[in-house]
Motif scaffolding. Structure first.
Motif, PDB file in Angstrom:
ATOM      1  N   GLY A  69       0.803  -1.211   0.000  1.00  0.00           N
ATOM      2  CA  GLY A  69       0.000   0.000   0.000  1.00  0.00           C
ATOM      3  C   GLY A  69       0.834   1.257   0.000  1.00  0.00           C
ATOM      4  O   GLY A  69       2.027   1.243  -0.329  1.00  0.00           O
ATOM      5  N   THR A  70       0.190   2.349   0.365  1.00  0.00           N
ATOM      6  CA  THR A  70       0.807   3.672   0.353  1.00  0.00           C
ATOM      7  C   THR A  70       2.167   3.675   1.056  1.00  0.00           C
ATOM      8  O   THR A  70       2.320   3.098   2.133  1.00  0.00           O
ATOM      9  CB  THR A  70      -0.129   4.686   1.033  1.00  0.00           C
ATOM     10  OG1 THR A  70      -1.386   4.681   0.344  1.00  0.00           O
ATOM     11  CG2 THR A  70       0.446   6.085   1.000  1.00  0.00           C
ATOM     12  N   SER A  71       3.144   4.299   0.398  1.00  0.00           N
ATOM     13  CA  SER A  71       4.529   4.457   0.881  1.00  0.00           C
ATOM     14  C   SER A  71       5.377   3.202   0.718  1.00  0.00           C
ATOM     15  O   SER A  71       6.531   3.183   1.168  1.00  0.00           O
ATOM     16  CB  SER A  71       4.576   4.916   2.347  1.00  0.00           C
ATOM     17  OG  SER A  71       3.912   6.155   2.499  1.00  0.00           O
ATOM     18  N   ASP A  72       4.845   2.162   0.071  1.00  0.00           N
ATOM     19  CA  ASP A  72       5.642   0.964  -0.197  1.00  0.00           C
ATOM     20  C   ASP A  72       6.329   1.068  -1.558  1.00  0.00           C
ATOM     21  O   ASP A  72       5.803   1.693  -2.491  1.00  0.00           O
ATOM     22  CB  ASP A  72       4.765  -0.292  -0.196  1.00  0.00           C
ATOM     23  CG  ASP A  72       4.415  -0.763   1.206  1.00  0.00           C
ATOM     24  OD1 ASP A  72       5.223  -0.534   2.117  1.00  0.00           O
ATOM     25  OD2 ASP A  72       3.338  -1.360   1.380  1.00  0.00           O
ATOM     26  N   PHE A  73       7.491   0.442  -1.664  1.00  0.00           N
ATOM     27  CA  PHE A  73       8.173   0.267  -2.948  1.00  0.00           C
ATOM     28  C   PHE A  73       7.878  -1.133  -3.463  1.00  0.00           C
ATOM     29  O   PHE A  73       7.632  -2.061  -2.684  1.00  0.00           O
ATOM     30  CB  PHE A  73       9.687   0.417  -2.795  1.00  0.00           C
ATOM     31  CG  PHE A  73      10.168   1.815  -2.503  1.00  0.00           C
ATOM     32  CD1 PHE A  73      10.514   2.672  -3.533  1.00  0.00           C
ATOM     33  CD2 PHE A  73      10.285   2.278  -1.197  1.00  0.00           C
ATOM     34  CE1 PHE A  73      10.971   3.959  -3.275  1.00  0.00           C
ATOM     35  CE2 PHE A  73      10.737   3.551  -0.913  1.00  0.00           C
ATOM     36  CZ  PHE A  73      11.073   4.402  -1.963  1.00  0.00           C
ATOM     37  N   VAL A  74       7.941  -1.313  -4.773  1.00  0.00           N
ATOM     38  CA  VAL A  74       7.783  -2.640  -5.364  1.00  0.00           C
ATOM     39  C   VAL A  74       8.629  -2.686  -6.637  1.00  0.00           C
ATOM     40  O   VAL A  74       8.831  -1.672  -7.309  1.00  0.00           O
ATOM     41  CB  VAL A  74       6.295  -2.955  -5.668  1.00  0.00           C
ATOM     42  CG1 VAL A  74       5.723  -2.020  -6.729  1.00  0.00           C
ATOM     43  CG2 VAL A  74       6.103  -4.405  -6.078  1.00  0.00           C
ATOM     44  N   GLY A  75       9.149  -3.875  -6.926  1.00  0.00           N
ATOM     45  CA  GLY A  75       9.993  -4.019  -8.113  1.00  0.00           C
ATOM     46  C   GLY A  75      11.458  -3.755  -7.852  1.00  0.00           C
ATOM     47  O   GLY A  75      12.256  -3.642  -8.788  1.00  0.00           O
ATOM     48  N   GLU A  76      11.843  -3.698  -6.567  1.00  0.00           N
ATOM     49  CA  GLU A  76      13.224  -3.357  -6.227  1.00  0.00           C
ATOM     50  C   GLU A  76      14.210  -4.471  -6.547  1.00  0.00           C
ATOM     51  O   GLU A  76      15.420  -4.287  -6.422  1.00  0.00           O
ATOM     52  CB  GLU A  76      13.336  -2.950  -4.750  1.00  0.00           C
ATOM     53  CG  GLU A  76      12.998  -4.035  -3.756  1.00  0.00           C
ATOM     54  CD  GLU A  76      11.519  -4.082  -3.373  1.00  0.00           C
ATOM     55  OE1 GLU A  76      11.217  -4.518  -2.255  1.00  0.00           O
ATOM     56  OE2 GLU A  76      10.678  -3.707  -4.206  1.00  0.00           O
ATOM     57  N   GLY A  77      13.714  -5.630  -6.969  1.00  0.00           N
ATOM     58  CA  GLY A  77      14.605  -6.734  -7.337  1.00  0.00           C
ATOM     59  C   GLY A  77      15.576  -6.380  -8.446  1.00  0.00           C
ATOM     60  O   GLY A  77      16.646  -6.979  -8.567  1.00  0.00           O
ATOM     61  N   CYS A  78      15.205  -5.387  -9.287  1.00  0.00           N
ATOM     62  CA  CYS A  78      16.110  -4.984 -10.377  1.00  0.00           C
ATOM     63  C   CYS A  78      17.431  -4.442  -9.841  1.00  0.00           C
ATOM     64  O   CYS A  78      18.448  -4.475 -10.533  1.00  0.00           O
ATOM     65  CB  CYS A  78      15.430  -3.952 -11.283  1.00  0.00           C
ATOM     66  SG  CYS A  78      15.147  -2.344 -10.503  1.00  0.00           S
ATOM     67  N   LEU A  79      17.420  -3.943  -8.600  1.00  0.00           N
ATOM     68  CA  LEU A  79      18.645  -3.401  -8.006  1.00  0.00           C
ATOM     69  C   LEU A  79      19.571  -4.510  -7.518  1.00  0.00           C
ATOM     70  O   LEU A  79      20.730  -4.255  -7.190  1.00  0.00           O
ATOM     71  CB  LEU A  79      18.301  -2.467  -6.834  1.00  0.00           C
ATOM     72  CG  LEU A  79      17.393  -1.289  -7.165  1.00  0.00           C
ATOM     73  CD1 LEU A  79      17.084  -0.493  -5.901  1.00  0.00           C
ATOM     74  CD2 LEU A  79      18.024  -0.398  -8.221  1.00  0.00           C
ATOM     75  N   ALA A  80      19.050  -5.734  -7.445  1.00  0.00           N
ATOM     76  CA  ALA A  80      19.840  -6.870  -6.963  1.00  0.00           C
ATOM     77  C   ALA A  80      20.201  -7.827  -8.106  1.00  0.00           C
ATOM     78  O   ALA A  80      20.544  -8.978  -7.857  1.00  0.00           O
ATOM     79  CB  ALA A  80      19.080  -7.623  -5.878  1.00  0.00           C
ATOM     80  N   GLY A  81      20.071  -7.348  -9.330  1.00  0.00           N
ATOM     81  CA  GLY A  81      20.498  -8.149 -10.469  1.00  0.00           C
ATOM     82  C   GLY A  81      19.397  -8.869 -11.227  1.00  0.00           C
ATOM     83  O   GLY A  81      19.676  -9.567 -12.207  1.00  0.00           O
ATOM     84  N   GLN A  82      18.147  -8.750 -10.792  1.00  0.00           N
ATOM     85  CA  GLN A  82      17.050  -9.373 -11.548  1.00  0.00           C
ATOM     86  C   GLN A  82      16.912  -8.679 -12.903  1.00  0.00           C
ATOM     87  O   GLN A  82      16.840  -7.457 -12.969  1.00  0.00           O
ATOM     88  CB  GLN A  82      15.729  -9.259 -10.788  1.00  0.00           C
ATOM     89  CG  GLN A  82      15.587 -10.217  -9.630  1.00  0.00           C
ATOM     90  CD  GLN A  82      14.240 -10.073  -8.928  1.00  0.00           C
ATOM     91  OE1 GLN A  82      13.398  -9.278  -9.339  1.00  0.00           O
ATOM     92  NE2 GLN A  82      14.039 -10.831  -7.866  1.00  0.00           N
ATOM     93  N   THR A  83      16.858  -9.463 -13.944  1.00  0.00           N
ATOM     94  CA  THR A  83      16.693  -8.885 -15.279  1.00  0.00           C
ATOM     95  C   THR A  83      15.251  -8.988 -15.765  1.00  0.00           C
ATOM     96  O   THR A  83      14.849  -8.270 -16.676  1.00  0.00           O
ATOM     97  CB  THR A  83      17.612  -9.595 -16.288  1.00  0.00           C
ATOM     98  OG1 THR A  83      17.324 -11.007 -16.297  1.00  0.00           O
ATOM     99  CG2 THR A  83      19.074  -9.388 -15.924  1.00  0.00           C
ATOM    100  N   ARG A  84      14.479  -9.890 -15.158  1.00  0.00           N
ATOM    101  CA  ARG A  84      13.064 -10.071 -15.510  1.00  0.00           C
ATOM    102  C   ARG A  84      12.219 -10.043 -14.238  1.00  0.00           C
ATOM    103  O   ARG A  84      12.665 -10.469 -13.180  1.00  0.00           O
ATOM    104  CB  ARG A  84      12.847 -11.412 -16.228  1.00  0.00           C
ATOM    105  CG  ARG A  84      13.559 -11.518 -17.566  1.00  0.00           C
ATOM    106  CD  ARG A  84      12.808 -10.783 -18.641  1.00  0.00           C
ATOM    107  NE  ARG A  84      13.557 -10.716 -19.899  1.00  0.00           N
ATOM    108  CZ  ARG A  84      13.124 -10.079 -20.985  1.00  0.00           C
ATOM    109  NH1 ARG A  84      11.951  -9.469 -20.965  1.00  0.00           N
ATOM    110  NH2 ARG A  84      13.852 -10.053 -22.081  1.00  0.00           N
ATOM    111  N   ARG A  85      11.003  -9.543 -14.370  1.00  0.00           N
ATOM    112  CA  ARG A  85      10.101  -9.512 -13.217  1.00  0.00           C
ATOM    113  C   ARG A  85       9.725 -10.941 -12.831  1.00  0.00           C
ATOM    114  O   ARG A  85       9.402 -11.762 -13.699  1.00  0.00           O
ATOM    115  CB  ARG A  85       8.826  -8.740 -13.558  1.00  0.00           C
ATOM    116  CG  ARG A  85       9.053  -7.301 -14.003  1.00  0.00           C
ATOM    117  CD  ARG A  85       9.572  -6.435 -12.891  1.00  0.00           C
ATOM    118  NE  ARG A  85       9.636  -5.028 -13.304  1.00  0.00           N
ATOM    119  CZ  ARG A  85      10.235  -4.077 -12.618  1.00  0.00           C
ATOM    120  NH1 ARG A  85      10.853  -4.359 -11.484  1.00  0.00           N
ATOM    121  NH2 ARG A  85      10.224  -2.827 -13.055  1.00  0.00           N
ATOM    122  N   ILE A  86       9.737 -11.222 -11.537  1.00  0.00           N
ATOM    123  CA  ILE A  86       9.390 -12.570 -11.077  1.00  0.00           C
ATOM    124  C   ILE A  86       7.941 -12.643 -10.595  1.00  0.00           C
ATOM    125  O   ILE A  86       7.486 -13.683 -10.146  1.00  0.00           O
ATOM    126  CB  ILE A  86      10.343 -13.040  -9.960  1.00  0.00           C
ATOM    127  CG1 ILE A  86      10.240 -12.132  -8.730  1.00  0.00           C
ATOM    128  CG2 ILE A  86      11.776 -13.106 -10.474  1.00  0.00           C
ATOM    129  CD1 ILE A  86      10.994 -12.660  -7.520  1.00  0.00           C
TER     130      ILE A  86
END
Length: 232
Positions: A69-86
């Motif tokens: 919800g509000t104030s949450d981040f999502v999709g931060e896996g790209c910063l850890a080397g993920q190249t595709r959304r899981i």
């Protein structure tokens, strides 16, 4: 001549404005933010609203793994080397979401300690939530898991005021979230309503008294042969 001091960095203001590598979008209910398998090239910040995170197995089975919800981040896996959304992320209600390109968020994390603190706090909170979810699944009954989920959706225990009326959400989705059947969710929702812990009025109104289900064992409301025990 006096040198003007640089004003302190305001992370919330930064996330509220369009800028280099930042865009803001409005999403209606059920609109997809990103899909499992998409390129992972950005991080999203939820300014307003709620989203669900789902994963589909190779056999086509779908599971809801989180609601944010509000104030949450999502999709931060790209910063850890993920190249595709899981996972797939979709709006549960009307949402305002900021998209930060990977290069832009890496730059501000490096340059602005205030933003780094905000982001690290988010990651730690998410880690604690995952651990709590695991403990919940391993040790708590489906009744307590449902009560905890409803309280989390209503933001009880988070900073700021709770949002007692949560957006309409299907019993199937609630069942997927806590690892039980829709019929069990229906039984416990009716029980909570009879005990005055929740109300239905378009959305689901959650009262703080629902905490009693988690903190104490409540007397059962008998309903034929149905009991609180279920195979795990």
């Amino acid at each position: 001549m006096a040198i003007k001091a640089k004003p302190p960095f305001d992370a919330k203001a930064f996330l509220a404005k369009v800028g280099e590598g930042r865009s803001i979008g409005k999403y209606h209910k059920d609109q997809v933010v990103f899909t499992q398998g998409d390129p992972a090239d950005s991080v999203f910040y939820i300014q307003k609203g709620k989203v669900k995170v789902t994963v589909i197995s190779e056999q086509g089975k779908e599971a809801v793994v989180a609601m944010l919800g509000t104030s949450d981040f999502v999709g931060e896996g790209c910063l850890a080397g993920q190249t595709r959304r899981i996972a797939t992320v979709a709006a549960l209600a009307e949402c305002v979401i900021v998209r930060l390109e990977k290069a832009a968020i890496i730059r501000v994390l490096h340059d602005e300690p205030a933003f780094s603190e905000l982001f690290i706090a988010h990651l730690l909170t998410r880690t604690i939530r995952v651990e709590e979810d695991l403990i919940d699944q391993l040790f708590n009954s489906s009744e307590k898991r449902l009560a905890r989920l409803l309280l989390l959706l209503a933001n009880f225990g988070k900073e700021g005021k709770p949002e007692p009326v949560i957006a309409k959400i299907s019993q199937e989705t609630l069942a997927e979230m806590i690892g039980t059947t829709r019929s069990r969710v229906s039984f416990f929702m009716n029980k909570f309503r009879k005990l005055g812990f929740i109300e239905y009025n378009g959305g689901i109104e959650v009262h703080s008294s629902l905490l009693n289900v988690i903190l104490h064992d409540q007397p059962q409301i008998k309903s034929g042969p149905d009991t609180d025990q279920e195979p795990r």
